[in-house]
Design an enzyme around this catalytic site. Structure first.
Site: not given
Length: 160
Positions: A103, A74, A100, A72
């Site tokens: 994260c 992040e 999410c 992801h």
């Protein structure tokens, strides 16, 4: 001449949106910018592990309804800072999509004090609750299209 300087929040969010265009998984084009004292210290986008195949090239690697081939945005941003020895303490992140749960946990643990996001995207109630409990500020940013229009007009006027 009117002030053409874009406000910081608009500037950083526009950067995240541009960075998202490097994502290699079309299920979610996500970009993020990590900021400390109005300076960008890291960026990231959804992408595969360095040197590995991309979803865009070979398809998605699905597990329980999620593509697990990519890291992801992040996380990639935090990893970039870790690789470069840059502290993430007391920073804020600008991310195109609400983070999410995993994260969110990583961002909090890394010392992020504010999450700025553009799109609501499967906002996990656990993530929302954890952000509240830990005192991390959350701010949804809406872009003002006049800044984009002004940018195009001003650049066009300055062409040689």
């Amino acid at each position: 001449m009117a002030n053409h300087r874009i406000p910081w929040e608009q500037y950083f969010m526009m950067q995240a949106l541009v960075i998202s265009q490097r994502s290699t998984c079309n299920r979610a084009l996500v970009g993020s910018v990590l900021v400390k004292d109005k300076r960008i210290i890291g960026t990231g986008y959804n992408g595969s592990v360095t040197g590995q195949a991309h979803c865009d090239d070979v398809g998605h690697q699905m597990v329980d309804g999620h593509c697990v081939r990519t890291i992801h945005s992040e996380m990639n941003t935090l990893i970039q800072c870790a690789k470069n020895g840059v502290s993430t303490l007391n920073t804020e992140i600008y991310v195109t999509h609400f983070p999410c749960y995993n994260c969110t946990k990583a961002l909090i643990q890394a010392g992020i004090k504010r999450v700025n996001y553009f799109f609501d995207y499967r906002d996990n109630p656990l993530a929302v609750d954890l952000l509240k409990k830990t005192g991390v500020e959350v701010n949804q940013i809406k872009l003002d299209s006049s800044y984009v229009q002004n940018l195009v007009e001003e650049i066009g006027q300055n062409e040689v």
